[in-house]
Design a protein around this motif. Structure first.
Motif, PDB file in Angstrom:
ATOM      1  N   TYR A 210     -43.646  60.684 -17.276  1.00  0.00           N
ATOM      2  CA  TYR A 210     -44.272  59.912 -18.445  1.00  0.00           C
ATOM      3  C   TYR A 210     -45.236  59.006 -17.997  1.00  0.00           C
ATOM      4  O   TYR A 210     -46.249  58.877 -18.931  1.00  0.00           O
ATOM      5  N   ARG A 214     -49.043  58.999 -19.881  1.00  0.00           N
ATOM      6  CA  ARG A 214     -49.744  57.929 -20.818  1.00  0.00           C
ATOM      7  C   ARG A 214     -50.693  57.217 -20.182  1.00  0.00           C
ATOM      8  O   ARG A 214     -51.717  57.197 -21.096  1.00  0.00           O
ATOM      9  N   PHE A 306     -40.996  56.997 -25.203  1.00  0.00           N
ATOM     10  CA  PHE A 306     -41.572  56.509 -24.168  1.00  0.00           C
ATOM     11  C   PHE A 306     -42.640  55.470 -24.535  1.00  0.00           C
ATOM     12  O   PHE A 306     -43.287  55.654 -25.553  1.00  0.00           O
TER      13      PHE A 306
END
Lengths: 436, 311
Positions: A210, A214, A306
């Motif tokens: 994640y 990101r 997330f």
């Protein structure tokens, strides 16, 4: 004179015994599965677990109308990968088999064992268009489709214990800074901010997946996967690693996470008993909690996607996880028409309803119509929307890479987390992974 | 005529006599044949196949491709491999050091005849009956830092991160191994201690030797051959430890408990690199053989004579 005679008799007995053993071994092998060579049958090999219920039902449906009959072979989950690898290049190989897409089938494609599905799709465009594109694409190898989604999608979500969060005055974090703040607040309350089953290694990997997405966007990992090892040295990669370090050093996971496992209920129990505030986990966390802590799952289990990272290039809607499981087709199947007909069932209404009935979330475009009938409609709907809107759905790194990369990858991830490797060491370890 | 008959009878008599002296208690080669046949079929043949595989590159698909010395040169450059050998030896040595004194003491104690000892011994041998998998799962659960014993005894275990750091994980592996196998070695020592002639102790008593002196001057020397047997078993068992690692640590954290046997499994069955896995397996065979030979040489096991008369 007598002794030699006795010896030769013994030798003869030994040889006879040995022959008998090998013969019976052969017999066992051939009666086990008639294989792809069967004249009027197709063999479907799947991972053996509770979801087989649906696969059995579909095979029965298929056999009602088809002249070529389908046979379902199941292998207990823990042995699936090994057994598949063992039989796939033998006459016992199935016609259709369950897999995880991506790197899990790449060696088979490289060995020229699999049938690209282009022709099937030309014949029946719905075989592709009936599925959510972000999911369907994760079973493509070298730009060609090799798999049809056949179970449920499993995006990774940030789960929380609502009660623990409320006690600490924290809300599910929308941004990275929110998360750091929540860590501080939960620590002050004396709970472990985030439960982590580090002993299993793959739960730790989810944090990397994640944060890379990101901070640096999905392209960086795709580049690395494509063989461009400089991607691991990019500024985005280093920034993501710095943020992971920051989170670990802030005590977000406590100090004994590497002694905790998800698979033996360690980390889920931390969350359910209020000893931890969050857990980053695949969507199966919900059913795990429903099984072992039903009261908690009903009342206090919260979930969110997330958090976003300020200045990061990855879209906040991007997901990581297991996009789905897939059926791939062996090139040497004798009944391609029957196989194509069987694959069509994977986007039928019957399939969608049956999967929802056992708690799986299929990734066909018509899933939405039936969400109300799911075991937990709110949760299903939330997930389906996420998956549908996701600009990118990154297959778990250990499954996107070839199987041979998974052990060294897990080791590097665990060592970076617990301080055994520094940033450069981690980058070097990732660059050493085989990509093809 | 009678002479010829008697001559033949004498020859036959001599033959049987010869066979008898050769036969009593001295089994012929044929006795070992069934076991040898199985050994060749299930140990030697696979070993040769593994040796061949170690010179190939094979991921289980299609046929193996000859790769020359590739696997071997890569292996000798591989820091994980060298470290795994060191870890295997470390765990083995620690295992011997922990288990040997424990099992000698327990074995000698259990060799007594009082009734309570029989009951206690029976209870004590229970770990022997459990599969390694069950044992590992049991200890993994007991040692859970948040819900197991460490959470109740923080003064002893701290944060309970036993399996999350190298020293702790190795300690746990040695401990679990000892918990599981000490009963087995105790059983061996119990049998051996019971075979020590009582006369020796009676004589010592008459000479005024106490229990401790008797232990060091009679029991221990008499157990020497048993010690060698038991230690060789421990060495071979220690070097091939696998199931406890698989369940307790999975070779982690990182590669901190990746012992050779587990590394072989990782290479062959997780990375599907059967060539490299075979090379590790062979290396392990060589190391285990060398260590066993050293133990045999150093201990004088090869000169060992049976103490049973006539053999």
């Amino acid at each position: 004179m007598k002794t030699p005679a006795r010896i030769s008799r013994a030798v003869a007995a030994g040889v006879a015994l040995a022959l008998g053993l090998t013969l019976s071994a052969c017999g066992g092998g051939s009666s086990d599965s008639a294989g792809g060579g069967g004249s009027d049958k197709i063999h479907v090999l799947v991972y053996g677990d509770a979801a087989n219920k649906v696969e059995k039902q579909l095979v029965a449906t298929f056999n009602k109308t088809s002249k070529v009959k389908a046979v379902l072979d199941t292998i207990p989950g823990a042995d699936y990968q090994q057994k598949l690898q063992t039989i796939i290049s033998t006459p016992q190989a199935p016609d259709i088999f369950f897999n995880w897409g991506g790197g899990s089938i790449k060696p088979f494609v490289d060995a020229d064992l699999l049938l690209p599905l282009d022709d099937f799709i030309k014949e029946d465009p719905a075989l592709k268009s009936s599925f959510l594109p972000s999911v369907f694409d994760s079973a493509s190898v070298n730009g060609k489709p090799y798999g049809v989604p056949m179970r449920g999608t499993q995006p990774v979500l940030l789960f929380n214990n609502k009660k623990v969060l409320a006690d600490a005055g924290v809300t599910p974090p929308k941004t990275w800074d929110d998360l750091l703040g929540a860590v501080k607040a939960l620590k002050a309350k004396g709970v472990t901010p985030i439960a982590l089953g580090g002993g299993d290694q793959w739960p730790t990997l989810m944090w990397f997946e994640y944060l890379y997405d990101r901070v640096a966007g999905p392209e960086v990992f795709q580049k690395a996967l494509g063989g461009d090892k400089s991607a691991w040295e990019s500024a985005g990669s280093k920034k993501a690693l710095g943020m992971i370090r920051e989170l670990v050093d802030a005590g977000a996971f406590g100090t004994n996470y590497d002694s905790v496992k998800f698979t033996d209920q360690g980390s889920p129990t931390l969350l359910a008993t209020g000893k931890a505030g969050f857990e980053l986990m695949g969507s199966w966390e919900y059913s795990t909690q429903q099984d072992s802590h039903p009261a908690f799952a009903k009342k206090d289990l919260g979930y969110s996607s997330f958090p976003t990272v300020a200045g990061g290039t990855g879209d906040a809607g991007n997901l990581v996880g297991n996009t789905n499981n897939f059926y791939s087709v062996m090139k040497k199947t004798k009944h391609p028409e029957a196989v194509a007909a069987f694959l069509k069932l994977q986007y039928s209404d019957e399939f969608v309803k049956a999967q929802l009935g056992i708690g799986n979330l299929p990734t066909t475009t018509n899933t939405e119509k039936f969400l109300g009938a799911s075991a937990s409609p709110g949760y299903s709907k939330y997930q389906f929307d996420l998956v549908k809107k996701a600009p990118s759905f990154q297959l778990s790194w250990d499954q996107a890479y070839p199987q041979s990369a998974s052990t060294p990858m897990h080791q590097a991830v665990q060592q970076f987390f617990n301080g055994g490797l520094d940033t450069d060491g981690f980058i070097k370890a990732m660059q050493a992974l085989p990509t093809a | 005529m009678t002479t010829t008959v008697s001559k033949a009878a004498v020859v036959a008599e001599r033959r049987t006599a010869k066979r008898r002296t050769g036969g009593v208690g001295r089994p012929g080669f044929a006795w070992a044949l069934p076991a040898t046949a199985f050994f060749v079929l299930f140990a030697v043949v696979p070993l040769l196949l593994v040796a061949v595989l170690s010179f190939t590159s094979w991921n289980g698909l299609g046929s193996p491709r000859f790769a020359g010395l590739d696997n071997w040169t890569k292996l000798l450059d591989d820091p994980v491999m060298l470290n795994s050998l060191w870890l295997s030896v470390l765990i083995t040595v620690l295992g011997v050091l922990v288990q040997t004194p424990l099992s000698i003491l327990l074995g000698v104690w259990a060799a007594g005849h009082q009734r309570n000892r029989a009951v206690l011994s029976a209870i004590y041998f229970v770990p022997l009956l459990l599969s390694a998998t069950a044992v590992s799962v049991l200890w993994r659960t007991l040692l859970d830092p948040n819900f197991g014993v460490p959470s109740q005894a923080k003064w002893l275990f701290g944060d309970g991160n036993l399996l999350g750091m190298q020293s702790g994980a190795i300690g746990v592996l040695v401990f679990v191994g000892a918990w599981q196998f000490t009963p087995f070695h105790t059983l061996i020592y119990q049998g051996a201690a019971r075979a020590i002639p009582q006369v020796l102790y009676q004589a010592a008593q008459i000479d005024g030797a106490g229990t401790v002196r008797q232990f060091f001057h009679i029991t221990l020397p008499q157990l020497r051959n048993t010690m060698i047997t038991s230690m060789i078993l421990m060495v071979v068992g220690g070097l091939t430890t696998f199931d406890t690692v698989l369940i307790l640590t999975q070779g982690g954290p990182g590669t901190d408990t990746t012992i050779s046997a587990y590394y072989m499994y990782q290479k062959a069955f997780k990375s599907f690199d059967f060539g490299a896995g075979s090379a590790i397996a062979l290396l392990l065979v060589v190391v285990a053989t060398v260590i066993s030979l050293v133990v045999v040489r150093v201990s004088g096991y090869d000169k060992m004579r049976s103490s049973v008369e006539g053999l």
